[in-house]
Design a protein around this motif. Sequence first.
Motif, PDB file in Angstrom:
ATOM      1  N   THR A   7       3.875   1.839  16.515  1.00  0.00           N
ATOM      2  CA  THR A   7       3.603   1.246  15.192  1.00  0.00           C
ATOM      3  C   THR A   7       2.361   0.372  15.212  1.00  0.00           C
ATOM      4  O   THR A   7       1.603   0.316  14.242  1.00  0.00           O
ATOM      5  CB  THR A   7       4.813   0.417  14.726  1.00  0.00           C
ATOM      6  N   LYS A   8       2.132  -0.303  16.342  1.00  0.00           N
ATOM      7  CA  LYS A   8       0.959  -1.168  16.448  1.00  0.00           C
ATOM      8  C   LYS A   8      -0.321  -0.340  16.503  1.00  0.00           C
ATOM      9  O   LYS A   8      -1.302  -0.634  15.813  1.00  0.00           O
ATOM     10  CB  LYS A   8       1.076  -2.042  17.692  1.00  0.00           C
ATOM     11  N   ASN A  11      -1.416   1.114  13.200  1.00  0.00           N
ATOM     12  CA  ASN A  11      -1.651   0.159  12.104  1.00  0.00           C
ATOM     13  C   ASN A  11      -0.619   0.332  10.984  1.00  0.00           C
ATOM     14  O   ASN A  11      -0.936   0.270   9.787  1.00  0.00           O
ATOM     15  CB  ASN A  11      -3.063   0.316  11.527  1.00  0.00           C
ATOM     16  N   GLU A  13       1.898  -1.530  10.073  1.00  0.00           N
ATOM     17  CA  GLU A  13       2.190  -2.716   9.258  1.00  0.00           C
ATOM     18  C   GLU A  13       1.191  -2.849   8.115  1.00  0.00           C
ATOM     19  O   GLU A  13       1.573  -3.136   6.964  1.00  0.00           O
ATOM     20  CB  GLU A  13       2.168  -3.964  10.136  1.00  0.00           C
ATOM     21  N   GLU A  14      -0.080  -2.622   8.383  1.00  0.00           N
ATOM     22  CA  GLU A  14      -1.096  -2.724   7.334  1.00  0.00           C
ATOM     23  C   GLU A  14      -0.861  -1.690   6.243  1.00  0.00           C
ATOM     24  O   GLU A  14      -1.002  -1.972   5.048  1.00  0.00           O
ATOM     25  CB  GLU A  14      -2.490  -2.537   7.938  1.00  0.00           C
ATOM     26  N   LYS A  15      -0.487  -0.464   6.658  1.00  0.00           N
ATOM     27  CA  LYS A  15      -0.253   0.598   5.676  1.00  0.00           C
ATOM     28  C   LYS A  15       0.940   0.261   4.773  1.00  0.00           C
ATOM     29  O   LYS A  15       0.901   0.466   3.556  1.00  0.00           O
ATOM     30  CB  LYS A  15      -0.015   1.929   6.401  1.00  0.00           C
ATOM     31  N   ARG A  17       2.235  -2.799   4.165  1.00  0.00           N
ATOM     32  CA  ARG A  17       1.923  -3.950   3.312  1.00  0.00           C
ATOM     33  C   ARG A  17       1.053  -3.524   2.125  1.00  0.00           C
ATOM     34  O   ARG A  17       1.232  -4.007   0.999  1.00  0.00           O
ATOM     35  CB  ARG A  17       1.209  -5.032   4.120  1.00  0.00           C
ATOM     36  N   ALA A  18       0.104  -2.616   2.393  1.00  0.00           N
ATOM     37  CA  ALA A  18      -0.728  -2.120   1.292  1.00  0.00           C
ATOM     38  C   ALA A  18       0.125  -1.366   0.280  1.00  0.00           C
ATOM     39  O   ALA A  18      -0.072  -1.484  -0.943  1.00  0.00           O
ATOM     40  CB  ALA A  18      -1.823  -1.215   1.847  1.00  0.00           C
ATOM     41  N   LYS A  21       2.174  -3.628  -2.106  1.00  0.00           N
ATOM     42  CA  LYS A  21       1.460  -4.251  -3.226  1.00  0.00           C
ATOM     43  C   LYS A  21       1.578  -3.394  -4.480  1.00  0.00           C
ATOM     44  O   LYS A  21       1.446  -3.884  -5.596  1.00  0.00           O
ATOM     45  CB  LYS A  21      -0.005  -4.447  -2.856  1.00  0.00           C
TER      46      LYS A  21
END
Length: 473
Positions: A7-8, A11, A13-15, A17-18, A21
């Motif tokens: 997962t790190k 990326n 987490e970034e996907k 979180r985006a 939104k």
Amino acid sequence: MNIKKVTKKANLEEKIRAFSKIIPLSICIKDENNKTILSFSDDSNETFFNYPITFNGKAVGELKISKKSLVADFVLHQINDAFVKERQIADTNDETLLLYREINLLYDLFKVISNQTKIDQRLNFFLEECVNYLQVGRASIWIIEGNTLRCTHYKGFKPVKIFKLGEGFIGQIAMSENAEMLNCPINDHRWEGSVNNKLSVVSSPLISCDGNIGVLHLCRHDGYAFRAKDLKLANVFAHKGAQEIEINKLIEKVKSEVILRTNFSRFMSPNIVELFTNEHCKVSLGGENRIVSILFSDIVNFTRLSENMKSDAIVEMLNEYFTYMTEIVFSFDGTLDKFIGDEIMAFYGAPNYNEDHAFLAARTGLLMQKKNEEIQYNRRKKGKPNFQIRIGINTGVATIGNIGAPNRLDYTAIGDVVNIASRIENNCPPGEVLIGETTYELVKNSFSIEKLDNIMVKGKTNSLKIYKVLEEY
């Protein structure tokens, strides 16, 4: 596979979180040990839905998410994609590592095996490397002999069975071009050996430029199954094993040819040895007509000379004389036909054609006389009796080939030209070289020659013109 690492690197987490939104959500990802590796919440009072995270049928973690349906599918799809990419990278790394191991393996094999000179030592070292690199308990080499397979080298215990081609697992591998592994031989109808639930085997054909020559067979009895990369490494070993066996065959063939040529050369001239040992040569009765030059040489008054000598002294004298004379014959591309008592018969222009055959025969005659002077000088110093030789040469058409019976052949020359050469030699004064008219016409510009009186010979109505060769220009 480590879900936190995946997962790190992706990326993830970034996907997510985006994505949150656009659609507010709360999420928690845990690994297989129930340890949280990613978590954020939009509303702490939300209800979570649980989804197992699996890869290749194995549970690797858990997804807790506040939204059902498409949102959960999206997150799981992202996680699965990350796993697939990581697996592809890992596979690529494994393949690179395997290739690196293969290269190092071949290097080590060549280095270790090249230090051994005997084929048995080379193949034993080869099998030891098989055992060490592939971590097997048994390794054996099976060679095709006719319609059977016989074990020639082994590590572990010696197999006693001899397989027929196509019989059993090993016998069928010997007839194929593909290696195979069996991690449960008891379930394969081709397997004929003993079995247990810990047995795994790999067999790889030994393929040379002429096709299959045998099988490399490997066994494990420790319960660890062979994998695809083990099969690749087994093929690497099999390729090297086939090379070693082929190299040994070539070495043995060369040794046999050297022995054969050495033995033949004791009885035949180099030209005949080359002819009979040529792989395209078919030895059979018959001959062909060739223009050749025939040389006869004998010891003057040999019978009278030998009457006053012991038999061992006669043999010693002839051996020394024949050794020097035949070396001269061979040095000018002559073919030694035979020894007839103290007489030497040789011919030039066959089996290897040389348009200068008459010149070579005449030069041989002069050097034979010169060499005999040296021989007699040394014999006088040792108090041994001296002798002179006489030489006759004639040129013409002779039948050259294998004359005799199917089980006893002589490569020789026959014909009128041979008989005349013998007659010329019989009429030659001691220490001289006489030639016939045809030979004279071919060499008159290369030697100083003296015309002698014609001679009458047995079997001829007309006299023969003869010439004495004095020296080479």
